[in-house]
Design an enzyme around this catalytic site. Structure first.
Site: not given
Ligand SMILES: Cc1cc2nc3c(=O)[nH]c(=O)nc-3n(C[C@H](O)[C@H](O)[C@H](O)COP(=O)(O)OP(=O)(O)OC[C@H]3O[C@@H](n4cnc5c(N)ncnc54)[C@H](O)[C@@H]3O)c2cc1C
Length: 486
Positions: A422
């Site tokens: 997280h």
């Molecule tokens: C193993 C694991 C288990 C988890 N379990 C839970 C759970 O059970 N419950 C929960 O609430 N949360 C959980 N989380 C956390 C949750 O997944 C994250 O809080 C959430 O995915 C964050 O969403 P986001 O949109 O901020 O970014 P992300 O999900 O990180 O998505 C960002 C995306 O942007 C892309 N990206 C990055 N840089 C660039 C760039 N320069 N150009 C183009 N694309 C780019 C990445 O490839 C990625 O696909 C878990 C995380 C992990 C890793």
């Protein structure tokens, strides 16, 4: 059907859209969906590959290799360092996570109002957004019995009189089989495309530029021949949703948020491998769903995915006992104590695409971790465990509650293995520009035409799994932007 790369081959590499969303994780996919369904011409740029949920075995090595950044192990340097993981594929972290859902706790929202001047974000303001996301992702409770390893934690907490709960998941259960986790590729990503939006995978945004009222997003794109090439995308509006580590990286490289990335937060987590007298684990064991909330938000306790590779990783501080654990692995499971302390920074280095991440923990943070470890061990003994291996070199194994007196008042810096899944708060929202990178709706204070829509926005650690908060704020902010434009 012609792929995107084939469409682009031999053409002028400047593709335009009305709105570009960079990153297709929960924040980006939801935002793109709402904008596309409102009639905007939306293009989503995603660095990782496109592969649906069913293409990899959940929680397998293959999944880590294909859907995580750096195979699932990145490191924030510090004393101790913290290993962290980020999804890197269409759908981002939602494609690899456990699907455990929480709303943002009301006391955390109140704290964000006080510390960051966050406006219009009381529980009452957010309830419509929580409810809509819960409907869209089929957030629900297990129809049957929870995995045995999960129940052992719950039993221990109940015996001690501690508050423990079954956490709902974004999962569509079916009577016949295991059902399906409702990741972004199962929900908002197809909706983006049905509404006419485009998703371009294998394309990393490297730089954002604004000229004559239009943005150019300069990207490095995977070439079908195995190489990489430069492609420019242009739009009148850009929303950055690359996750808490990569969003400030892109903004800093683009000269847009020198302050962004200075206040990264994690949920630093210490692990324990527990042995029970009877089997608690099996191949394909479902996701453990119980969490102990007695000490929240300072400390949360839970059970982790415990397949053999995860057990092996959690035993890294006890190499002498590894073969014993692996040969009898159905009696073992991995548990965690998650805390909220520490603070990090993200640095960009010339010529290197990955950022440098640093994370520091104070004496008080290490004391919280020690307290979390002690309470987790107490709970596991109360739940029937007969041997515990903490992720601290030279400490344990523990065979009874009396052994827990050996846990020091603060975990030792040089011997503790910490991890987190997280990350947040690297571009916090709020009305005070001294404390926040964006306003209360995700617009950069110093460049309001750029918006952020991901975990970077959360003002501080929510103390619960964060994706529910990421989605609720992404929805609130996207609808507010649509309303103010209409
Ligand atoms: C193993 C694991 C288990 C988890 N379990 C839970 C759970 O059970 N419950 C929960 O609430 N949360 C959980 N989380 C956390 C949750 O997944 C994250 O809080 C959430 O995915 C964050 O969403 P986001 O949109 O901020 O970014 P992300 O999900 O990180 O998505 C960002 C995306 O942007 C892309 N990206 C990055 N840089 C660039 C760039 N320069 N150009 C183009 N694309 C780019 C990445 O490839 C990625 O696909 C878990 C995380 C992990 C890793």
């Amino acid at each position: 059907m012609e792929t995107w790369s084939e469409m682009m081959r031999g053409r002028d590499h400047r593709i335009s859209a009305e709105t570009i969303v960079v990153g297709s994780g929960p924040g980006g996919a939801l935002t793109a969906c709402l904008l596309a369904e409102a009639g905007r011409d939306v293009l989503v740029i995603e660095e990782g590959p496109r592969s649906g949920l069913s293409e990899t075995e959940p929680f397998s090595r293959d999944e880590m290799r294909r859907k995580y950044r750096n195979g699932g192990i990145s490191v924030a340097l510090g004393n101790p360092s913290v290993a962290f993981a980020e999804g890197r594929c269409v759908g981002g972290g939602s494609e690899v996570n456990s699907g455990l859902y929480h709303r943002t706790p009301p006391e955390i929202l109140e704290q964000w109002r006080r510390t960051h001047g966050l406006r219009d974000a009381t529980e009452a303001d957010l309830v419509p957004h929580f409810e809509a996301c819960e409907r869209d992702l089929s957030v629900s409770r297990l129809p049957g019995t929870a995995p045995a390893a999960s129940l052992r934690l719950h039993d221990g907490a109940t015996a001690l009189g501690w508050r423990s709960m079954e956490v709902p998941r974004w999962h569509r259960y079916d009577a016949q089989g295991p059902g399906c986790r409702q990741s972004m590729t199962e929900t908002y990503v197809p909706r983006v495309e049905r509404a006419g939006g485009r998703i371009v995978s294998g394309t990393r945004a490297r730089l954002l530029r604004r000229e004559a009222g239009r943005f150019t997003v300069r990207c490095a794109q995977d070439d079908p021949d195995g190489g990489r090439r430069e492609v420019d995308f242009t739009a009148s509006e850009v929303i950055v949703a690359c996750g808490a580590i990569q969003t400030p990286t892109l903004l800093r490289r683009s000269g847009l948020a020198p302050g962004g990335g200075t206040a990264l937060h994690f949920h630093p987590t210490v692990k324990v491998v527990a042995r029970f007298p009877e089997p608690v684990n099996q191949a394909g064991m479902g996701v453990p769903v119980h969490q102990v909330k007695e000490f929240s938000p300072r400390i949360g306790l839970g059970c982790s995915i415990s397949q053999p590779p995860h057990l092996a990783l959690a035993m890294v501080d006890h190499p002498d006992a590894l073969s014993e654990v692996m040969s009898d692995w159905s009696r073992y499971a991995v548990y965690y104590a998650m805390t909220t302390g520490g603070a990090g920074r993200i640095w960009t280095l010339p010529g290197i695409s990955d950022p440098l991440v640093q994370f520091s923990l104070s004496k008080a943070d290490l004391a919280d971790l020690a307290d979390g470890l002690r309470r987790l061990c107490e709970c596991l003994f109360a739940g029937g465990a007969d041997r515990l291996y903490p992720s601290v070199r030279g400490l344990g194994p523990f065979s009874s509650a009396a052994d827990l007196a050996r846990i020091p008042s603060g975990l030792p810096r040089a011997a503790t293995s910490l991890m987190t899944i997280h990350a947040f708060s690297s571009c916090a929202m709020g009305s005070d520009p001294r404390r926040s990178a964006t306003d209360s709706y995700g617009r950069l204070h110093r460049a309001p035409e750029v918006r952020i829509a991901d975990a970077s926005l959360l003002c501080s650690p929510p103390g619960v799994n964060p994706q529910g908060s990421v989605m609720a704020f992404a929805r609130r902010n996207a609808l507010a932007a649509l309303e103010s434009a209409s």
